[in-house]
Design an enzyme around this catalytic site. Structure first.
Site, PDB file in Angstrom:
ATOM      1  N   THR A  13       5.163  -2.303   2.520  1.00  0.00           N
ATOM      2  CA  THR A  13       5.262  -2.421   4.295  1.00  0.00           C
ATOM      3  C   THR A  13       4.789  -3.562   4.795  1.00  0.00           C
ATOM      4  OG1 THR A  13       3.377  -1.703   5.668  1.00  0.00           O
ATOM      5  CG2 THR A  13       2.953  -2.350   3.934  1.00  0.00           C
ATOM      6  N   ASP A  14       5.711  -4.180   6.251  1.00  0.00           N
ATOM      7  CA  ASP A  14       6.115  -5.050   6.721  1.00  0.00           C
ATOM      8  C   ASP A  14       4.717  -6.117   6.714  1.00  0.00           C
ATOM      9  OD1 ASP A  14       4.779  -3.652   8.904  1.00  0.00           O
ATOM     10  OD2 ASP A  14       6.966  -3.448  10.313  1.00  0.00           O
ATOM     11  N   GLU A  15       3.063  -5.098   7.620  1.00  0.00           N
ATOM     12  CA  GLU A  15       2.348  -5.784   7.665  1.00  0.00           C
ATOM     13  C   GLU A  15       1.722  -6.271   6.866  1.00  0.00           C
ATOM     14  OE1 GLU A  15      -0.120  -3.080   9.454  1.00  0.00           O
ATOM     15  OE2 GLU A  15       0.964  -1.386   9.853  1.00  0.00           O
ATOM     16  N   LYS A  48      -2.179  -3.302   1.019  1.00  0.00           N
ATOM     17  CA  LYS A  48      -1.296  -3.346   0.064  1.00  0.00           C
ATOM     18  C   LYS A  48      -0.135  -3.793  -0.433  1.00  0.00           C
ATOM     19  CE  LYS A  48       1.249  -0.361   0.795  1.00  0.00           C
ATOM     20  NZ  LYS A  48       2.129   0.610  -0.975  1.00  0.00           N
ATOM     21  N   TYR A  68      -5.922  -2.050   5.850  1.00  0.00           N
ATOM     22  CA  TYR A  68      -4.634  -1.636   5.510  1.00  0.00           C
ATOM     23  C   TYR A  68      -4.241  -2.302   4.414  1.00  0.00           C
ATOM     24  CZ  TYR A  68      -0.405   0.379   5.395  1.00  0.00           C
ATOM     25  OH  TYR A  68       1.593   0.281   4.803  1.00  0.00           O
TER      26      TYR A  68
END
Length: 357
Positions: A135-137, A165, A161
């Site tokens: 993810t970009d997060e 990741k 989260y």
């Protein structure tokens, strides 16, 4: 080695879209390993459940014995790893599951994949791929004028989260550099489209608006995300599998930066057109600003020049075309919506928004 891929988390939103697209477009068989948590739904895959090239296996990626047995039996040439807990709000309320699945689960999968890959004949070892979907997060939050995230942006995760990741991304990288496991990593922006569990922004707004319920918008509604239609994401993953350089990371985005309130307004306008007889019209009367969530990242944006330059991938959908397809899909799939919004989902929504609405 027979042409077969193993997909983890294939009953979830992105995983099921990937399998549907794969069966329609590719020749290799698919084995879908999924634990079937709240967000996993085999009804997403009803169109392929009787296809001889598809098989479902229920199991948990943390279970090393399950993974070892499955790899031995199925002998895949590729693993595509979607399985993850993925909702920031849930990670704030209960981070344990995120560490268990995203960190420990990825570690278990890497360990068993490494043992399996190491025992393959040389020709099969060289063609094997482990693609990790992220993810970009993991990159943190951007200011309004900051450059978009690139593949070399330092990691700065801000939620349980995104931290989980980020940890999984680092493990995947380490298994390539330490053991030579032929990995690929993709980091994507916000996905939307058919079969998305309605805790996420777009399906939540569609279903609440149709039901005449409040449309909860965090803070001032000006948090910015880049939006990627899920089928474009799946095409990008197939493109990276086919031609990506081993050990590399590829950012995948839709080139569609939007404020959350813009998304909500766009959904409302489409529903005014497509569902004009709902109980509350215009639908934007239902917009309700609620207390912001802790640590809410202000802006994400993706620099996708690497995948565009190296692999000639670009999104086929504009945000407008993808959103229209998405809203229409939810309006046309009442039975699917009723099934996923019963029971445990309603309890989650009541708990999540009890103090805000």
């Amino acid at each position: 080695m027979e042409d077969r891929i193993l997909v983890t988390g294939g009953a979830g939103f992105i995983g099921s879209n990937f399998i549907l697209q794969w069966i329609a477009s590719e020749s290799a068989r698919v084995v879908n390993l999924d634990k079937l948590t709240y967000a996993g739904n085999l009804k997403n895959l009803r169109a392929v459940e009787s296809d001889p090239r598809y098989r479902f296996e229920r199991g948990d990626i943390v279970d090393r014995d399950c993974l070892r047995d499955l790899l031995r039996r199925e002998q895949p040439r590729t693993i595509v790893h979607f399985a993850a807990e993925s909702h920031v709000d849930r990670s704030i309320h209960g981070p344990d599951d995120f560490v268990r699945t995203n960190v420990n689960g990825t570690f278990s999968l890497l360990e068993e994949a490494r043992a399996y890959w190491s025992a393959l004949p040389e020709a099969d070892r060289s063609s094997f791929r482990f693609l990790h979907v992220s993810t970009d997060e993991v990159y943190g939050s951007l200011g309004p004028d900051d450059a978009a995230f690139s593949e070399t942006t330092p990691y700065a995760p801000n939620s349980p989260y995104s931290a989980s990741k980020a940890a999984s991304d680092h493990l995947v990288r380490a298994y390539h550099h330490t053991y030579g496991l032929p990995v690929l990593t993709t980091n994507c922006s916000n996905n939307y489209g058919p079969y998305q569990f309605p805790e996420k922004l777009i399906p939540l707004m569609i279903l609440n608006a149709c039901g005449g319920k409040p449309l909860p918008v965090y803070g001032d509604g000006k948090n910015v995300r880049d939006w990627l239609y899920v089928e474009d994401h799946c095409r990008a993953i197939r493109t990276v599998l086919a031609g990506g350089r081993v050990g590399e990371t590829y950012n995948i985005g839709g080139r569609s930066e939007k404020k959350n309130i813009e998304i909500v307004d766009a959904v409302c306008q489409l529903l005014d057109e497509l569902s004009p007889h709902d109980s509350v019209v215009p639908h934007n009367k239902l917009v309700t600003f609620v207390k912001d969530r802790p640590g809410h990242d202000r802006r994400y944006a993706m620099d996708t020049r690497k995948i565009e330059r190296e692999l000639n991938w670009r999104p086929q959908e504009t945000f407008e075309s993808g959103l229209r397809k998405t809203v229409s899909w939810y309006l046309e799939h009442d039975e699917w919506v009723r099934d996923v919004t019963s029971g445990s989902y309603r309890q989650w929504m009541a708990r999540q928004y009890a103090t805000e609405l």
